[in-house]
Write a protein that holds these residues in place. Structure first.
Motif, mmCIF file in Angstrom:
data_model
loop_
_atom_site.group_PDB
_atom_site.id
_atom_site.type_symbol
_atom_site.label_atom_id
_atom_site.label_comp_id
_atom_site.label_asym_id
_atom_site.label_seq_id
_atom_site.Cartn_x
_atom_site.Cartn_y
_atom_site.Cartn_z
ATOM 1 N N GLY A 110 16.561 -28.632 11.472
ATOM 2 C CA GLY A 110 17.622 -28.648 10.406
ATOM 3 C C GLY A 110 19.161 -28.062 11.083
ATOM 4 N N VAL A 111 18.579 -26.963 11.728
ATOM 5 C CA VAL A 111 19.696 -25.996 12.342
ATOM 6 C C VAL A 111 20.502 -27.106 13.366
ATOM 7 N N TYR A 112 19.717 -27.615 14.350
ATOM 8 C CA TYR A 112 20.067 -28.502 15.354
ATOM 9 C C TYR A 112 21.068 -29.592 14.761
ATOM 10 N N ILE A 113 20.379 -30.232 13.363
ATOM 11 C CA ILE A 113 21.354 -31.138 12.936
ATOM 12 C C ILE A 113 22.720 -30.654 12.513
ATOM 13 N N ILE A 114 22.441 -29.475 11.811
ATOM 14 C CA ILE A 114 24.147 -29.007 11.264
ATOM 15 C C ILE A 114 25.009 -28.523 12.447
ATOM 16 N N LYS A 115 24.432 -28.139 13.545
ATOM 17 C CA LYS A 115 25.335 -27.904 14.793
ATOM 18 C C LYS A 115 25.910 -29.111 15.167
ATOM 19 N N GLN A 116 24.962 -30.282 15.209
ATOM 20 C CA GLN A 116 25.776 -31.403 15.664
ATOM 21 C C GLN A 116 26.789 -32.066 14.617
#
Lengths: 143, 116
Positions: A110-116
């Motif tokens: 989830g965090v990786y998605i937000i960062k992208q």
């Protein structure tokens, strides 16, 4: 455009994710944004709130999440506030998906998605019991 | 339960899992039950048809990540078919196309399973 601020308070239950997405969708739709950008913002807020429910509140459904959306000329800004344990999404490392598959687990996605998807992410731990995550999407950086 | 439905069909030796509605942190638990059942019944050839899936978050993707290795260890796989563009976008963000097979049509994915 006049800056417009909207706020809601929601209980920390996964069944409220639909309510959260509807709220973000409705407000973002009035911010003159492309539908694909709105979808990215909705997904980012879903991911951030899921983390609050599962990590900051450890799935305790009595927690409070305050969601504030500010629609401005140059950006859309979303503030997610909770009163759970400290959880700093920015410190979550990039997931190694291939490794996750072999280990039969998932995490940090989830965090990786937000960062992208978002242009800026700010995390603040305040008053020893408050997490505040700010997600920003700038209009001039939208492709 | 909110807008979420799973339908299980068998075509040859392939289990077709049709998921409709919304797959988020609230509904993934329900999907996990279906995958647990498939593993328990040793059904390792799984075709996930997402034509009616309107929304997915990383919680949903996590389910496919947690089970695919078990399927592959048993000479099976999880393959995907008929994704809406907005749903594929989320799979793409996490690099799934490098690690899973995606097909436009369910028939193509079925053929791939059958022909090996």
């Amino acid at each position: 455009m006049k800056t417009n601020i909207n706020e809601i308070s929601i209980q920390s239950k996964t069944e409220n994710l639909q309510l959260i997405r509807n709220f973000v969708q409705e407000i973002a739709s009035n911010c003159e944004l492309d539908s694909s950008v709105i979808a990215d913002i909705v997904l980012s807020v879903d991911e951030a709130c899921t983390n609050v429910i599962e990590h900051a509140y450890s799935s305790d459904t009595k927690g409070e999440i305050i969601l504030k959306i500010e629609c401005a000329d140059d950006k859309i800004l979303i503030e997610i506030t909770d009163f759970g344990v400290e959880f700093n999404p920015i410190s979550v490392p990039k997931p190694n998906i291939a490794k996750h598959l072999v280990e039969k687990k998932a995490g940090g996605l989830g965090v990786y998605i937000i960062k992208q998807l978002m242009d800026e992410i700010i995390y603040q731990r305040k008053d020893e019991n408050t997490n505040k995550l700010t997600l920003i999407k700038y209009r001039d950086q939208i492709a | 339960m909110q807008d979420f439905k799973v339908e299980l069909l068998q075509k040859d030796n392939v289990q077709v899992v049709k998921i409709a509605g919304i797959l988020d942190a609230h509904t993934t638990g329900e999907l996990e039950k279906y995958f647990d059942k498939l593993v328990f019944e040793k059904k390792y050839h799984v075709l996930v048809n997402l034509t009616e899936l309107n929304y997915i978050s990383s919680a949903g993707l996590g389910v496919f990540m947690a089970y695919v290795e078990t399927m592959r260890e048993n000479n099976g796989d999880i393959k995907f078919a008929e994704l809406q563009d907005k749903v594929f976008h989320v799979f793409d963000l996490l690099g799934f196309p490098m690690l899973y097979e995606f097909y436009k049509k369910e028939d193509e994915a079925l053929k791939k399973f059958i022909e090996g």
